[in-house]
Design a protein around this motif. Structure first.
Motif, short mmCIF file in Angstrom:
data_model
loop_
_atom_site.label_atom_id
_atom_site.label_comp_id
_atom_site.label_asym_id
_atom_site.label_seq_id
_atom_site.Cartn_x
_atom_site.Cartn_y
_atom_site.Cartn_z
N MET A 20 0.84 -1.20 0.00
CA MET A 20 0.00 0.00 0.00
C MET A 20 0.87 1.24 0.00
SD MET A 20 -2.71 1.51 2.82
CE MET A 20 -1.49 2.57 3.61
N GLY A 21 0.68 2.10 -0.98
CA GLY A 21 1.39 3.37 -1.01
C GLY A 21 0.61 4.41 -0.23
N LEU A 22 1.33 5.27 0.48
CA LEU A 22 0.70 6.34 1.26
C LEU A 22 1.25 7.66 0.75
CD1 LEU A 22 -1.24 6.92 3.61
CD2 LEU A 22 0.74 6.80 5.15
N ALA A 23 0.38 8.48 0.15
CA ALA A 23 0.82 9.69 -0.53
C ALA A 23 0.12 10.92 0.02
CB ALA A 23 0.56 9.57 -2.03
N GLY A 24 0.73 12.07 -0.24
CA GLY A 24 0.15 13.33 0.20
C GLY A 24 1.24 14.38 0.37
N THR A 55 13.30 6.64 -1.13
CA THR A 55 13.94 6.97 -2.41
C THR A 55 14.20 8.46 -2.57
OG1 THR A 55 11.80 7.16 -3.54
CG2 THR A 55 12.85 4.99 -3.54
N SER A 56 13.89 9.26 -1.56
CA SER A 56 13.91 10.72 -1.74
C SER A 56 15.30 11.30 -1.97
CB SER A 56 13.25 11.40 -0.53
OG SER A 56 13.93 11.04 0.66
N ALA A 57 16.35 10.66 -1.46
CA ALA A 57 17.70 11.23 -1.59
C ALA A 57 18.54 10.49 -2.62
CB ALA A 57 18.40 11.21 -0.23
N LEU A 58 17.89 9.71 -3.49
CA LEU A 58 18.62 8.89 -4.44
C LEU A 58 18.42 9.38 -5.87
CD1 LEU A 58 17.61 5.40 -2.99
CD2 LEU A 58 19.70 6.69 -2.51
N GLN A 95 16.79 4.90 -7.43
CA GLN A 95 15.40 4.85 -6.95
C GLN A 95 14.69 3.62 -7.49
OE1 GLN A 95 13.32 8.41 -8.00
NE2 GLN A 95 14.33 9.67 -6.43
N LYS A 96 14.86 3.38 -8.79
CA LYS A 96 14.20 2.24 -9.42
C LYS A 96 14.70 0.93 -8.83
CE LYS A 96 13.12 0.15 -13.90
NZ LYS A 96 13.27 0.26 -15.38
N ALA A 97 16.02 0.81 -8.62
CA ALA A 97 16.59 -0.42 -8.06
C ALA A 97 16.08 -0.66 -6.65
CB ALA A 97 18.12 -0.33 -8.06
N VAL A 98 16.00 0.40 -5.84
CA VAL A 98 15.50 0.27 -4.46
C VAL A 98 14.03 -0.11 -4.46
CG1 VAL A 98 14.96 1.60 -2.38
CG2 VAL A 98 17.24 1.77 -3.41
N MET A 120 3.13 -4.43 3.16
CA MET A 120 4.04 -3.29 3.18
C MET A 120 3.27 -1.97 3.05
SD MET A 120 7.34 -2.97 0.64
CE MET A 120 7.55 -4.77 0.74
N MET A 121 3.76 -0.95 3.77
CA MET A 121 3.27 0.42 3.61
C MET A 121 4.44 1.26 3.12
SD MET A 121 1.95 3.15 6.50
CE MET A 121 0.65 2.08 7.08
N VAL A 122 4.31 1.84 1.94
CA VAL A 122 5.38 2.65 1.36
C VAL A 122 4.93 4.11 1.38
CG1 VAL A 122 6.80 3.08 -0.68
CG2 VAL A 122 6.09 0.75 -0.12
N ILE A 123 5.61 4.91 2.19
CA ILE A 123 5.25 6.31 2.39
C ILE A 123 6.12 7.18 1.50
CG2 ILE A 123 5.13 8.19 4.08
CD1 ILE A 123 4.98 5.97 6.27
N THR A 124 5.48 8.02 0.68
CA THR A 124 6.24 8.88 -0.22
C THR A 124 5.37 10.01 -0.74
OG1 THR A 124 7.60 8.93 -2.22
CG2 THR A 124 5.70 7.46 -2.25
N HIS A 125 6.02 11.09 -1.16
CA HIS A 125 5.30 12.14 -1.87
C HIS A 125 5.40 11.94 -3.37
CE1 HIS A 125 9.50 13.43 -1.86
NE2 HIS A 125 9.22 14.05 -2.98
N ASP A 126 6.15 10.91 -3.79
CA ASP A 126 6.43 10.65 -5.21
C ASP A 126 5.45 9.61 -5.76
OD1 ASP A 126 7.45 10.10 -7.71
OD2 ASP A 126 9.53 10.08 -7.07
N MET A 127 4.41 10.07 -6.41
CA MET A 127 3.38 9.17 -6.93
C MET A 127 3.93 8.25 -8.01
SD MET A 127 0.35 9.78 -5.44
CE MET A 127 -1.04 9.60 -6.55
N SER A 128 4.97 8.69 -8.73
CA SER A 128 5.52 7.86 -9.80
C SER A 128 6.15 6.59 -9.25
CB SER A 128 6.55 8.65 -10.62
OG SER A 128 7.65 9.03 -9.82
#
Length: 316
Positions: free
Chosen positions: A35-39, A176-179, A184-187, A203-211
């Motif tokens: 599950m991605g968590l965005a905002g 992935t924010s500092a990569l 980023q893709k490999a991680v 899994m919960m993946v927290i990010t501002h990056d929707m891509s």
């Protein structure tokens, strides 16, 4: 259902009063689900992730119930949560590349971590090496100091550490924010492989990056100002979101092959409300192009279709 969170409220203590970072959050993550968590920044994403594993001194548990694999997690009790950390629920923290102790070699660091769980490092060594192979790290990293590793190598090392005890739930916070883009893709692909190899259940993946979420998440949950706006399968959120905030968030993404000269990127006008004294009703209404009279009442987070829930009067 692997994780079930019900009406979770967590505030931050400040001199100016309580910041209502999480205000009545209810959702679930199924077995095997990413599950991605965005905002936007400050919407409560990291607070939600952190509250499921550890509370820092500023955080104040108000109410709510959390179950993982049918067992209630005592999230408000840091000492009681020790039983569940790393083995039931684990976290890849934000700024994970700074999480490694610079004064310890990687192998010694792992040994000390395992010792806190009464696990012998020598017995685990073959499994550690197998996972290093899987994430593309040479086995001799165990004899190196963190400063000898690149940013991407540190990130993958922290991922191995966080999943070494096969937790049921893995929370990955802005990993992935500092990569750079290729790293980023490999991680991101490594995260998926951890689920596929059964190192983690969900899994919960927290990010501002929707891509990033578009590449790896099964579902996406959108947060706004301490509340959930929408949760749906990834394809639905990207292609036909129902909440106005979700639509504007997706519309702000650049499109492949479209030049800036041909189509200007548009942001979301205005600013999120202060969570020291959040407004009643829908918290997005001051920025929403569809707002109308009923938005002064708080919309319920209701299921429109199987697996698709929205908190918006216009979507009902």
């Amino acid at each position: 259902m692997s994780l079930q969170v019900t009406d979770l409220r967590v505030y931050y203590r400040t001199l100016a009063g309580d910041v209502q970072a999480l205000d009545g959050v209810t959702f679930g993550i199924a077995d095997g689900e990413i599950m991605g968590l965005a905002g936007e920044s400050g919407c409560g994403k990291s607070t939600l992730g952190n509250s499921l594993i550890r509370f820092d001194p500023r955080m104040r548990y108000i109410e709510g119930h959390v179950e993982l694999d049918g067992v209630a997690l005592p999230i408000s009790d840091n000492e009681a949560m020790n039983e569940f950390r790393f083995s039931a629920v684990s976290l890849i923290p934000q700024y994970a590349m700074s999480a490694l102790n610079p004064t310890r070699k990687i192998g010694r660091m792992i040994g000390e971590l395992l010792a806190t769980r009464a696990i012998d490092y020598r017995e685990m060594r073959p499994e550690i090496e197998r996972r290093l192979d899987m994430v593309g790290l040479a086995r001799d990293v165990l004899t190196r100091y963190p400063i000898e590793l690149s940013g991407g190598m540190k990130q993958r090392m922290v991922m191995v550490l966080s999943t070494l005890l096969n937790p049921s739930l893995l929370i990955a916070d802005e990993i992935t924010s500092a990569l750079d883009v290729s790293t980023q893709k490999a991680v991101a692909q490594t995260l998926v492989s951890f689920r596929d190899h059964k190192f983690v259940n969900s899994m919960m993946v927290i990010t501002h990056d929707m891509s990033i979420l578009y590449q790896i998440a099964d579902t996406i949950t959108v947060m706004y100002a301490g509340k959930l706006a929408e949760k749906a399968p990834t394809s639905v959120i990207i292609e036909s979101p129902r909440h106005p905030y979700s639509r504007m968030l997706v519309a702000s993404l650049p499109e492949v092959g479209v030049r800036y000269a041909d189509k200007h990127l548009t942001g979301i006008p205005g600013n999120p409300p202060s969570l020291l004294d959040p407004p009643g009703g829908c918290r997005f209404r001051a920025r929403c192009p569809l707002a109308f009279e009923k938005c002064v009442e708080e919309p319920p987070f209701i299921e429109l279709a199987p697996g698709h829930s929205v908190a918006c009067w216009k979507a009902v």
